[in-house]
Each structure stands twice: as C-alpha cells, then as structure tokens.
Design a protein around this motif. Sequence first.
Motif, PDB file in Angstrom:
ATOM      1  N   ASN A 288      61.465 136.123  26.799  1.00 23.21           N
ATOM      2  CA  ASN A 288      61.505 134.886  26.011  1.00 23.21           C
ATOM      3  C   ASN A 288      62.900 134.290  25.981  1.00 23.21           C
ATOM      4  OD1 ASN A 288      59.129 136.085  23.479  1.00 23.21           O
ATOM      5  ND2 ASN A 288      58.796 135.373  25.563  1.00 23.21           N
ATOM      6  N   THR A 289      63.909 135.132  25.843  1.00 21.51           N
ATOM      7  CA  THR A 289      65.273 134.611  25.832  1.00 21.51           C
ATOM      8  C   THR A 289      65.734 134.257  27.246  1.00 21.51           C
ATOM      9  OG1 THR A 289      66.105 136.901  25.833  1.00 21.51           O
ATOM     10  CG2 THR A 289      65.948 135.792  23.709  1.00 21.51           C
ATOM     11  N   MET A 296      60.085 134.240  18.909  1.00 19.48           N
ATOM     12  CA  MET A 296      58.863 134.590  18.196  1.00 19.48           C
ATOM     13  C   MET A 296      59.213 135.222  16.849  1.00 19.48           C
ATOM     14  SD  MET A 296      56.510 137.014  17.216  1.00 19.48           S
ATOM     15  CE  MET A 296      56.193 138.449  18.202  1.00 19.48           C
ATOM     16  N   SER A 297      58.592 134.778  15.785  1.00 21.04           N
ATOM     17  CA  SER A 297      58.868 135.284  14.440  1.00 21.04           C
ATOM     18  C   SER A 297      57.809 136.300  14.031  1.00 21.04           C
ATOM     19  CB  SER A 297      58.894 134.129  13.434  1.00 21.04           C
ATOM     20  OG  SER A 297      58.916 134.621  12.108  1.00 21.04           O
ATOM     21  N   MET A 298      58.218 137.549  13.876  1.00 20.66           N
ATOM     22  CA  MET A 298      57.293 138.585  13.423  1.00 20.66           C
ATOM     23  C   MET A 298      56.786 138.316  12.003  1.00 20.66           C
ATOM     24  SD  MET A 298      59.162 141.880  15.225  1.00 20.66           S
ATOM     25  CE  MET A 298      58.493 143.051  14.048  1.00 20.66           C
ATOM     26  N   PRO A 299      57.636 137.926  11.049  1.00 21.41           N
ATOM     27  CA  PRO A 299      57.130 137.661   9.695  1.00 21.41           C
ATOM     28  C   PRO A 299      56.070 136.568   9.645  1.00 21.41           C
ATOM     29  CG  PRO A 299      59.511 137.852   9.676  1.00 21.41           C
ATOM     30  CD  PRO A 299      59.098 137.823  11.109  1.00 21.41           C
ATOM     31  N   ARG A 300      56.215 135.547  10.481  1.00 17.64           N
ATOM     32  CA  ARG A 300      55.226 134.475  10.497  1.00 17.64           C
ATOM     33  C   ARG A 300      53.861 135.003  10.918  1.00 17.64           C
ATOM     34  NH1 ARG A 300      57.206 129.699  13.942  1.00 17.64           N
ATOM     35  NH2 ARG A 300      58.786 129.708  12.302  1.00 17.64           N
ATOM     36  N   LEU A 301      53.865 135.934  11.882  1.00 10.58           N
ATOM     37  CA  LEU A 301      52.601 136.508  12.337  1.00 10.58           C
ATOM     38  C   LEU A 301      52.061 137.559  11.379  1.00 10.58           C
ATOM     39  CD1 LEU A 301      53.423 136.632  16.119  1.00 10.58           C
ATOM     40  CD2 LEU A 301      51.442 135.512  15.142  1.00 10.58           C
ATOM     41  N   MET A 336      66.454 138.690  13.978  1.00  6.87           N
ATOM     42  CA  MET A 336      67.583 138.280  13.137  1.00  6.87           C
ATOM     43  C   MET A 336      67.782 136.770  13.199  1.00  6.87           C
ATOM     44  SD  MET A 336      69.169 140.749  11.446  1.00  6.87           S
ATOM     45  CE  MET A 336      70.947 140.486  11.355  1.00  6.87           C
ATOM     46  N   LEU A 337      67.656 136.200  14.403  1.00 10.99           N
ATOM     47  CA  LEU A 337      67.779 134.751  14.548  1.00 10.99           C
ATOM     48  C   LEU A 337      66.617 134.026  13.869  1.00 10.99           C
ATOM     49  CD1 LEU A 337      68.977 134.562  18.256  1.00 10.99           C
ATOM     50  CD2 LEU A 337      70.315 133.957  16.233  1.00 10.99           C
ATOM     51  N   LYS A 341      65.158 140.997   9.393  1.00  4.95           N
ATOM     52  CA  LYS A 341      65.954 142.130   9.836  1.00  4.95           C
ATOM     53  C   LYS A 341      65.067 143.375   9.927  1.00  4.95           C
ATOM     54  CE  LYS A 341      70.045 144.869   8.498  1.00  4.95           C
ATOM     55  NZ  LYS A 341      70.874 144.653   9.704  1.00  4.95           N
ATOM     56  N   PRO A 342      64.513 143.660  11.099  1.00 10.14           N
ATOM     57  CA  PRO A 342      63.664 144.851  11.227  1.00 10.14           C
ATOM     58  C   PRO A 342      64.509 146.119  11.277  1.00 10.14           C
ATOM     59  CG  PRO A 342      63.887 143.792  13.358  1.00 10.14           C
ATOM     60  CD  PRO A 342      64.620 142.917  12.371  1.00 10.14           C
TER      61      PRO A 342
END
Length: 449
Positions: A288-289, A296-301, A336-337, A341-342
């Motif tokens: 992806n980068t 991709m945002s893990m919290p959103r999913l 983080m971006l 913060k996992p």
Amino acid sequence: MTRVIKGQTLSFAEYGKAVHESTGAIAIGDDGVILWAGPQALLPQGFAQAEVDDYGDKLVMPGFIDAHIHFPQYRMLAAPGKDLLDWLTRFTFPEESRYADSGYARAAAQVFLSRLFQHGTTSALAFCSVHKICADALFSAADAHGMALVTGKTMMDRNAIPAVEDTPETGARETVELYEKWHGKGRLRYAVTPRFAPTSSDAQLKVSGELLSSLPGALMQTHLSESPREIAFVKELFPWSKDYTDVYDHFGLLSGRSLFAHGIHLSGRERARLSESGSTVVHCPTSNTFLGSGLMSMPRLREKSRPVHLGVATDVGGGTSYSMLATLGEAYKVQMLAGYKPSAHELFAMATRGNAERLKIAHETGALEHGKFADIVVLDPKATPVLASRQELSTSLEDVLFSLMILGDDRAVEATYVRGRKVHERRESHLQCRHPGESLDPALGQHVR
C-alpha cells in the motif's frame, strides 16, 4: 522418533492472550504433531531420550502465516509503477505469462517456498497465475514439504494481455479439476481466485460465486478497494453497482470463507456489509505504501457496531519484503499515521493464530498447542549488532517483540520448521540454486532434517 525443541516459547491463545515460557519446551512426534508444550522443568520423562534442538533464550514461536501473497510475482519486488494499474500492465502481466511453462513454474515454486521458509513463513494463502500448471506446481511443491497452503489458479478474462487471460468456461473447468486433485490432499486447500473485478466479466464473476457455493471448504481470494483509480475503473465497468463491494456481493462472493486484500477506501456501507457477511479484509501495508495506494485504518474496520475480520500479509510482489517481521513493522507505522497505536503482541498474534483463523486452518497450526502441527519459527532477538544493542534496553517481552518487528528481517530467523521438520536454518554459507531467467541465487539456507 520424537524431537524436543527448547527455548523461550511464545504462542497466542484465543483472543490474542500470550502464552509465554522463558524456559519452554515443545515435544514433537514423528508425524510432526505437537505432543506436549510447557515449561522445561515439567517436560515428561517419556521425552528424556528424544533428540533435542536447544535454542537457549531465543524465541520459539508458531511459524508466520502470510494471508495474501503472489507466487508468480516472487521476482518482482521493487518493480516501479505510477500506480496499481500501471504496475500491473508494465510488470505483472508479462511476468505472470512465463508461468505457462511447466518447467519454469516448477523451478519457481521451489525458490518461492525457500524464500518463505527463510523468512519464517510456514503457511500462506497464495495467488497463482491464470495457468493451471502454475497452481499444480505450487501445490506439488507445498505438499512435498507437508505445508498448510491455500492457493488457486487466477481467473481473469478481460483487461489484461491474452497470455494471462482465460474464459469463464475454462476458468471454471480448471478450477474444479484443481480442487478435485488437491483440496484436502495432505494439508492443502483450494481458493477460488478471481483476480479482481476489473479483470473479470460479469459472466466470470457469476461463475466464481457459483464455484464458491458449490466447492465444500474452498476459500475465495481477491482484491478490493486498493487504489482510487481502480475504484473509479470499477464504477465504469459496473455502473449498476452501489460500490466496489457491491459488485462482489451481487455475484455471491461475500462470505465467511472470503478474503479481500487491501480494503483501504471502504465506505461505511461497505464495511457494514463485509461485517454482516463474515468476510475478511487483509491488510497489506508494504504494498500500500510502495504503490501509493493509501493508508488502511484498522480501527475503522473494527468499529464495534460493524467489526470486520482482519488479516495481515506481505502481498509480494507489490509488497516490498517476504518478511512478516518487516510487514508488521510497516503495519505499525501505517496505523500510527491513521491515528492508532497497535501493540507488538497484537500484531504478532494477527500474523500467527489470527491469520490461521482467517484461513480456516487454526485447528492445525498457528499456535504451539497439543494436537497441532509443529510449524515453528525460531527468532533471534540479537541477530544483528543493531538488534543486540537495542535489547540492552528491553525490559519486557513487548519490548523484544517490538524491536524485532521494527528492526528485524530474515537475519533474525534462526530456524524454521514445517510439520516438525527443519526446512531452514541460518548459516553463513548457503548452497546455490538457479532458476531460469535468474542469475545465481542463494538457496536461502534450506536444510532438511
């Protein structure tokens, strides 16, 4: 015929809870199944005469599981493209056309699996090319190692080059033939594999949904919402659809056995539908980068009202490393971006037991537990001078894992076992192997005991 592996053992139970023994041991039967795991002090006397591999204070963990990787792209790391679609046209399709040659595919399969083992990966969900013989070659090579591998021939009938296109009819026929030959043989499983919506017609996507429904136990793998230009292209091709996810939904491809790589730009409606169907999104941070696709945002999913199952993967060759360590490090940076913060524990759990659950193989791998196969990676937290210096500051297991995923790579992989059999060990000198079209390349420490 038993073997005992000693070291600092670490595994993850359900819900990601760590099971850690600073001086642990794992006893393995001659069939490669774990007979016992726990503290060395409690090792049953019945294993006293077993051969021992003692790794001291190195980490002994379940082998990494890669939930999305492309076998025919194994040479393509660092191939530049303006974006995803340009990269596919300039590099991917011409490279994958070479897999029409059975000799080439067989040689490539050996190199590909060696590279997985070198990096501590013991199982994977892999794409093949459109050619049936490509899937045959990878299945055969994986079976020889006793791997838990899920793969399938790619299906695409448009928007590529003729050398890598099939038809709905040939794609369906060859999928069934491969399923009947390989699914359930040893530890192998089949995945229905339409590449992604832009390269499949309505007829082929319809056939893909019918195959997923009719082939018991088969998974389905494809790509979803990777880049803005791709999403716009999907809208042009399927103007009737609500969105990208709706295309797959319309053809019956959303299910608890469906894995969608990327899922970067999903709307709330799409996330809700993926959640409702039990589908999985696989995070591929390095690709992806590298391709500039997005974050991709893990919290959103993972929103509590509509959580989507998540996996993590290298996505070689859009991804830039075979290493799941490097992949987890990049996932940390991407999150983080994205404002999250996992922990290292969370990401390591995703790459082992979590991915095993997503691939429907958690009953046999992904944890160091009685009755599971001994698919194991041994990690050296002090493998390089930089890592060794960093460990002088580590005061917890989280510190050690975090440093490994940020600073580690294949040099941190001391050894890899598949089904209790050592398939890689780190050493200074390596045998040499050659694959057609390549210059001399190390055999990546492959070693069998």
